[in-house]
Design a protein around this motif. Structure first.
Motif, short mmCIF file in Angstrom:
data_model
loop_
_atom_site.label_atom_id
_atom_site.label_comp_id
_atom_site.label_asym_id
_atom_site.label_seq_id
_atom_site.Cartn_x
_atom_site.Cartn_y
_atom_site.Cartn_z
N THR A 82 0.86 -1.19 0.00
CA THR A 82 0.00 0.00 0.00
C THR A 82 0.89 1.23 0.00
O THR A 82 1.78 1.36 0.84
CB THR A 82 -0.91 0.02 1.24
N VAL A 83 0.66 2.12 -0.95
CA VAL A 83 1.50 3.30 -1.11
C VAL A 83 0.62 4.54 -0.97
O VAL A 83 -0.45 4.64 -1.59
CB VAL A 83 2.19 3.30 -2.48
N LEU A 84 1.08 5.49 -0.16
CA LEU A 84 0.41 6.78 -0.01
C LEU A 84 1.23 7.85 -0.72
O LEU A 84 2.47 7.83 -0.65
CB LEU A 84 0.26 7.14 1.47
N TYR A 85 0.57 8.77 -1.39
CA TYR A 85 1.31 9.85 -2.05
C TYR A 85 0.42 11.08 -2.19
O TYR A 85 -0.81 11.00 -2.05
CB TYR A 85 1.83 9.40 -3.43
N PRO A 120 4.07 -3.07 -9.92
CA PRO A 120 2.66 -3.27 -9.53
C PRO A 120 1.81 -3.62 -10.75
O PRO A 120 1.31 -2.75 -11.45
CB PRO A 120 2.27 -1.92 -8.94
N ASP A 121 1.63 -4.92 -10.98
CA ASP A 121 0.90 -5.36 -12.17
C ASP A 121 -0.60 -5.12 -12.06
O ASP A 121 -1.29 -5.04 -13.08
CB ASP A 121 1.19 -6.83 -12.44
N LEU A 122 -1.12 -5.05 -10.85
CA LEU A 122 -2.48 -4.56 -10.60
C LEU A 122 -2.37 -3.38 -9.66
O LEU A 122 -1.72 -3.46 -8.61
CB LEU A 122 -3.36 -5.64 -9.97
N HIS A 123 -2.99 -2.29 -10.06
CA HIS A 123 -2.81 -1.00 -9.39
C HIS A 123 -4.20 -0.43 -9.16
O HIS A 123 -4.94 -0.14 -10.10
CB HIS A 123 -1.97 -0.13 -10.35
N TRP A 124 -4.62 -0.34 -7.87
CA TRP A 124 -5.96 0.14 -7.50
C TRP A 124 -5.76 1.44 -6.72
O TRP A 124 -5.20 1.44 -5.64
CB TRP A 124 -6.64 -0.93 -6.66
N VAL A 163 -4.23 6.96 -2.12
CA VAL A 163 -3.75 5.64 -1.72
C VAL A 163 -3.75 4.75 -2.96
O VAL A 163 -4.66 4.83 -3.80
CB VAL A 163 -4.61 5.01 -0.60
N ALA A 164 -2.71 3.92 -3.08
CA ALA A 164 -2.64 2.95 -4.16
C ALA A 164 -2.35 1.58 -3.56
O ALA A 164 -1.37 1.41 -2.82
CB ALA A 164 -1.56 3.32 -5.16
N TRP A 165 -3.23 0.61 -3.84
CA TRP A 165 -3.01 -0.78 -3.42
C TRP A 165 -2.44 -1.53 -4.61
O TRP A 165 -3.01 -1.52 -5.71
CB TRP A 165 -4.31 -1.41 -2.95
N CYS A 166 -1.32 -2.21 -4.39
CA CYS A 166 -0.54 -2.76 -5.50
C CYS A 166 -0.31 -4.26 -5.33
O CYS A 166 0.16 -4.70 -4.27
CB CYS A 166 0.81 -2.05 -5.60
N TRP A 167 -0.62 -5.04 -6.38
CA TRP A 167 -0.39 -6.48 -6.41
C TRP A 167 0.65 -6.81 -7.48
O TRP A 167 0.65 -6.22 -8.57
CB TRP A 167 -1.67 -7.23 -6.76
#
Length: 525
Positions: free
Chosen positions: A192-195, A211-215, A280-284
């Motif tokens: 999880t990335v905050l920016y 991050p191949d999936l980026h929400w 916020v970005a959730w990354c898989w």
């Protein structure tokens, strides 16, 4: 597994019970005991019954060896063999029914773990008539039972624990050190990335992988959509989890997926990179842009699979009639999410959750609050296999010429868990064991209308976690204000919200949780 119980005191007319139980369902009434359910087994300790009736299972007496009459000061050993589905009891070091756990002989048969109501067993103590018993339990942490006896100094085969009696060969103490070493390091597969936005082209790093999936979601101030991009569909192509709209293309948004993050083009759209806004970005992590998978009757355009972490992304074009689509994983996914790309159609979510019940005869909508819908044409009423998931003629999952994206997930020990829990309408809510300390949780009520609650411990670092989004809603980040929220714990999570969204009494809730740390390495919370 092996543990010991010493009875310190008890009522003269009661019956003490020591054993295991395959459910977390709590108290079943005044006369509660470990043997009350079909998947509960308990050694009966007080009172003599006809013949050798000294066990209780499914609320009935069971014959097993010679009847025992243990009482104050006696130590009962419990050895549970979940490989062979047997349980053994010993009184003061002597196994009942001439049992020998080490050689798998003369144990009492128990229900296979996968068939229990929770999929696990738990040590359990109780009594049959609500008398006052006091038990001291040793899982290896205290061989003296709080200073009442001299420790036996017996460890398990890995050298862990201090037990009064010898631990049978091949049996282990119930401690985190005896958990298997996880094959997946969570931070290498999810982050999880905050920016903060800048309104200009830029790169964001610090994800730790591509991050191949980026929400992505804007956090405060404005109601804007959830933006979902992935490396299989390609840069600049985004879908919105809160809507049914078709895929949009704008290379000024996410312009590339990089080795440690991603880059933005020149767009200043509030959903991605508005100056002064927080995000916020959730990354898989999957496996890059992928390649075609031909396991199913419908060949995928591309499948990107992270088999270690149980996650894949696939794109495919629908065909006439029913079909199957290769997902690229090594196990059947227990969560499948599909969206039509070129057409405005609802998201489809399928899962297998017997506690719900929910299976692949049903679907949920990621973009809606609705309860599960029974529909044969969505998944062709067929559960996924280790190579494919099935689709019917529903235009949301399979229509000739339509293009689709699928996201498939399965449980990975120590990293991810997809399951179900029952609510109790109390701020002392259900505890859900995941086997790890969560960092991110998605929750959806199955039998009622409420949105997809999203929590993580990066935006909110203190229990209870109250900062929330809804995947189906454009609203900005909200804070649960009724004293609720979720406790993120070292081995799972506990619901603290008494509202119907996450905790209606008796209602079933689907959850998808991802680990911060496996339980083996977690600190207590």
């Amino acid at each position: 597994w092996y543990f010991e119980v010493r009875q310190s005191s008890g009522g003269s007319n009661g019956w003490a019970l020591i054993g295991i139980r395959g459910t977390q369902a709590g108290i079943h009434g005044a006369k509660d005991n470990p043997g009350r359910t079909a998947d509960g087994y308990a050694l009966l300790g007080k009172g003599t019954h006809s013949g050798a009736q000294n066990l209780v299972n499914n609320n009935a007496y069971v014959s097993y060896g010679t009847a025992q009459d243990y009482g104050n000061g006696d130590v009962i050993s419990v050895a549970v063999d979940l490989d062979n589905n047997k349980c053994y009891w010993a009184k003061n070091g002597t196994y009942i029914n001439s049992g020998n756990p080490g050689s798998n002989s003369n144990g009492h048969s128990i229900t296979a773990v996968g068939s229990t109501s929770s999929g696990e067993y738990f040590p359990c103590l109780g009594d049959y008539d609500a008398s006052s018993y006091v038990f001291l339990t040793n899982f290896g942490q205290d061989g003296t039972f709080a200073g009442n006896i001299t420790a036996g100094g017996n460890a398990d085969g890995n050298g862990y624990g201090n037990f009064k009696y010898a631990v049978p060969s091949g049996f282990l103490a119930l401690c985190s050190q005896n958990l298997p070493t996880p094959a997946v390091i969570p931070s290498e597969h999810f982050n999880t990335v905050l920016y903060s936005g800048t309104g200009s082209a830029r790169s964001i790093t610090g994800v730790g992988f591509q991050p191949d999936l980026h929400w992505l979601k804007i956090r405060a101030g404005e109601s804007k959509s959830h933006m979902i991009t992935d490396a299989v569909r390609g840069a600049g192509k985004y879908l919105q989890s809160d809507g049914s709209g078709a895929e949009n293309t704008d290379t000024g948004t996410v312009s590339s997926f990089d080795s440690d993050g991603w880059s933005f083009g020149s767009a200043t759209a509030n959903q991605f990179n508005n100056s002064g806004s927080t995000y916020v970005a959730w990354c898989w992590k999957a496996n890059g842009s992928g390649s075609s998978n031909e396991d199913g009757s419908i060949n995928t355009t591309a499948t990107s699979a992270n088999t270690s972490a149980g996650f894949s992304i696939s794109t495919y074009t629908g065909e006439s009639g029913n079909g199957t689509v290769g997902h690229g994983l090594s196990k059947p996914p227990n969560l499948v999410i599909v969206k039509s790309r070129a057409d405005a159609d609802q998201w489809r979510v399928g899962s297998i959750q017997s506690l719900g019940p929910m299976d692949f005869t049903d679907y949920l909508k990621l973009n809606a609050t609705t309860a599960i819908t029974d529909e044969a044409t969505t998944w062709n009423d067929t559960a996924p296999t280790s190579s494919v998931f099935s689709v019917g003629s529903d235009s949301a999952t399979n229509h000739p010429g339509y293009t689709y994206v699928s996201y498939c997930f399965h449980d990975v020990e120590g990293y991810s868990k997809i399951g179900c829990y029952k609510g109790n309408a109390n701020t002392d809510g259900t505890f859900v064991y995941t086997g790890f300390a969560p960092t991110w949780i998605l929750i959806k009520r199955l039998d009622g209308t409420y949105g997809w609650a999203m929590h993580d411990n990066i935006r909110d670092t203190t229990n209870p976690i109250t900062a929330a989004f809804k995947a189906d809603d454009t609203e900005p980040e909200t804070t649960i204000s009724n004293g609720g929220g979720v406790d993120f714990l070292s081995n799972g999570f506990k619901i603290r919200d008494s509202g119907t969204g996450m905790n209606a009494s008796g209602s079933a809730y689907l959850y998808y949780a991802i680990a911060e740390q496996p339980f083996k390495h977690s600190n207590a919370k």
